[in-house]
Design a protein around this motif. Structure first.
Motif: not given
Length: 497
Positions: A103-104, A106-108, A114, A117-119, A121-122, A124
Motif C-alpha cells: 500500500y505504501i 503504490f500510494s506514495r 491517479p 495509482r487507485a487501481e 492500491v486496490s 494490494t
C-alpha cells in the motif's frame, strides 16, 4: 538418478514456460499498456522480495531432506511436517506486513497517474494473499527436490507457470485490464500448483498420518534458514533496487523498457538453475574432493549449454527486440539486452559456488558477501543511472556479477573451473558488444552471417568442454569426434549418478 537426467527434467520444466512467457509479453503490453505492465512487474518484484518471510524454510527443507536421504521415512516426515506447519504460521504474519508495505509503495513511492495509482492500491490485498501461497510452494517443492523428484516437480511447475502466463492474459482479453482481475487470475494458477504438490508430498511424506511437529527439527531448520532469510532479504534487494530507482527517477515506462529485456535475458539463468538444482542434493552429502569434481562438471555443462546461444543472441539482439517489442520500445531495449546477456552469462556460472555454499551448510557466507556489496552497489547504481541513464544501470549490474563470481568462487573452496576459458570468452563477448554498440549498425544479412559465425565458434568451444558422458550421447559424425579428441579439455568425474 543421474545428474544428467535430473538436469534434463529441470531444463524441460524451464524451457516450456520460458518460451510461453517471452511470447506473451508483447500481448500483455498491447492489451494492458506499458505503464500498467510496469506496475504489474513491480507487483511481482515486491512479492519476490517479501518471499523472505518463509525464513529460508524452503531451501532448508531441501537441504535437510537431502541429508536424511537414508533415514527412516518417519524422520523425513517429521522434518517436512515441522517445516510446513511453521511456514504456514509465518506466511500469515507476512501477508499482513506485505499488505501494508505494498500500500505504501503504490500510494506514495512509485510515480503513477491517479487512476493507475487507485487501481494498484486496490489490488494490494490480493498481492498480500499471494505471499503465503508462494512460501508454501517453496516448502512443498523443496521437500520433493530433496528426494530428487525432479520429473514430478517440473511437470507441476511447468503446468502452473503456463497457467500463470495465460490466465491473466485471457482475463485481460475477455473481461478487463484491471490489476485486481489480473492478480486474481495469477493466484488461481499458483493455487493449482499448491494442490498438485500437496498431493505429491502426501504420497512421499505420509500426510495422512498425524502431524509430527518437532521442536528439535525446527531449531535445526531455523539455524540454516536464518541465514537463508538474510540472503532472501539481501539478494532480491540487490536485484530489484534498480527497478525501484528507475521507477522513482524516470517513471513506470522506463521500468518497462529496462525490465522487459532484463527479464527476457534472465530466463537463461533457468539453465543454471536446472543444473544447480540437480547438484544441490549431491553437494549436501559429498565431501570437498567430490564437490570440486561436481563443480567442474557443472561448469563444463553450463558452458556447453549456454555459450553458443548467448553468442548468437548478442549479435541478433537488435533485430529480435525490434521484432518482438516494436520499433520504439525494441530500439531502446536492445542495447540494454546485450549488456544483460553478458551479465547473465556470468551469473549462470556463479550459481555453482552459490549452490555449493548453500548445500554445504554455509549460507552465512553467501549472505555476508551480498551484504558487503549492498551499499557500494546502491551508490554506484544511483550514480550510473543519473549519469548514463538506463545503460548505466545495466553496466552497474554487470560489474556486480563480476564481483559476485570472484567472491563466491573463492569462498566456495571449489576453485575457479575453466578460468582461462571463461576469461577468454568474456573478453571476446565484450569486444563483440563494443563493436555492436560503437560501430555502425550492420545490415540484417551481415548480422545473420555474423551470428552464424559466432554460433559456430561457440558450439566448437562448447564441444571442447562438454562432459564426456553427454558428448557420447550426441549424434556427431565420427570425423568430428576424431578432430575433437586431441583438443578436449573436459575433466570426466566418472559416472555422475
Amino acid at each position: 538418478m543421474s545428474i544428467g537426467k535430473n538436469t534434463a527434467y529441470n531444463l524441460v520444466g524451464f524451457i516450456i514456460p520460458t518460451v510461453l512467457g517471452l511470447a506473451t509479453v508483447p500481448a500483455y503490453i498491447h492489451l494492458i499498456g506499458p505503464a500498467r505492465y510496469g506496475v504489474l512487474s513491480l507487483v511481482w518484484l515486491i512479492l519476490g522480495y517479501f518471499g523472505l518471510f518463509d525464513l529460508g524454510l524452503g531451501r532448508a527443507t531441501t537441504q535437510r531432506i537431502a541429508e536424511l536421504r537414508d533415514a527412516p521415512r518417519a524422520e523425513r516426515a517429521k522434518a517436512f511436517h515441522t517445516a510446513l506447519v511453521t511456514n504456514l504460521a509465518i506466511g500469515a504474519v507476512g501477508c499482513l506486513i506485505l499488505w501494508i508495505a505494498a500500500y505504501i509503495i503504490f500510494s506514495r513511492v512509485v510515480s503513477l497517474t491517479p487512476d493507475l495509482r487507485a487501481e494498484a492500491v486496490s489490488a494490494t490485498p490480493l498481492v498480500a494473499l499471494a505471499l503465503p501461497i508462494a512460501t508454501t510452494l517453496g516448502v512443498l517443492s523443496g521437500a520433493l527436490m530433496g528426494r530428487e523428484k525432479f520429473l514430478l516437480t517440473n511437470r507441476i511447475s511447468a503446468t502452473s507457470t503456463t497457467l500463470f502466463q495465460i490466465l491473466p492474459l485471457l482475463v485481460a482479453w475477455r473481461i478487463g485490464v484491471d490489476l485486481r482481475l489480473l492478480v486474481t487470475a495469477s493466484l488461481l494458477a499458483r493455487g493449482f500448483a499448491v494442490f498438485s504438490l500437496w498431493r505429491a508430498c502426501g504420497r512421499e511424506f505420509a500426510l495422512d498420518e498425524p502431524v509430527a511437529w518437532d521442536r528439535a527439527q525446527l531449531m535445526r531448520l531455523l539455524r540454516y534458514g536464518s541465514w537463508m532469510t538474510l540472503s532472501s532479504m539481501t539478494i532480491p534487494f540487490l536485484a530489484f533496487t534498480d527497478r525501484f530507482l528507475i521507477g522513482s527517477i524516470l517513471g513506470p515506462v522506463a521500468v518497462t523498457i529496462y525490465n522487459v529485456p532484463s527479464e527476457a535475458v534472465k530466463r537463461i539463468t533457468g539453465v543454471a538453475g536446472s543444473v544447480a538444482s540437480a547438484l544441490f542434493p549431491r553437494f549436501a552429502t559429498e565431501g570437498r574432493e567430490e564437490a570440486v569434481k561436481l563443480a567442474t562438471y557443472g561448469a563444463d555443462l553450463l558452458y556447453a549449454l549456454v555459450t553458443p546461444a548467448m553468442a548468437v543472441g548478442l549479435v541478433l539482439m537488435d533485430p529480435l527486440m525490434r521484432l518482438w517489442l516494436g520499433q520504439n520500445i525494441g530500439a531502446q531495449a536492445a542495447p540494454l539486452a546485450r549488456i544483460f546477456m553478458l551479465a547473465y552469462w556470468l551469473n549462470t556460472f556463479l550459481q555453482i559456488p552459490f549452490t555449493r555454499l548453500q548445500a554445504g551448510g554455509r549460507p552465512d557466507l553467501v549472505t555476508k558477501i551480498m551484504a558487503a556489496e549492498l551499499l557500494p552497489y546502491i551508490a554506484g547504481l544511483y550514480w550510473s543511472l543519473k549519469t548514463f541513464g538506463l545503460a548505466g544501470g545495466a553496466w552497474a549490474f554487470f560489474i556486480r556479477m563480476v564481483v559476485d563470481g570472484v567472491l563466491l568462487s573463492w569462498f566456495a573452496d571449489t576453485g575457479f573451473p575453466r578460468l582461462r576459458l571463461m576469461l577468454g570468452t568474456l573478453a571476446a563477448l565484450l569486444g563483440l558488444e563494443a563493436w555492436l554498440t560503437l560501430g555502425p549498425v550492420p545490415a540484417l544479412p551481415t548480422q545473420i552471417a555474423l551470428a552464424a559465425l559466432a554460433g559456430l565458434v561457440g558450439t566448437l568451444a562448447a564441444l571442447l568442454v562438454m562432459p564426456q558422458d553427454l558428448l557420447d550421447r550426441l549424434p556427431l559424425p565420427q570425423a568430428l569426434r576424431r578432430m575433437l579428441r586431441p583438443a578436449r579439455i573436459s575433466a570426466p568425474i566418472g559416472n555422475p549418478s
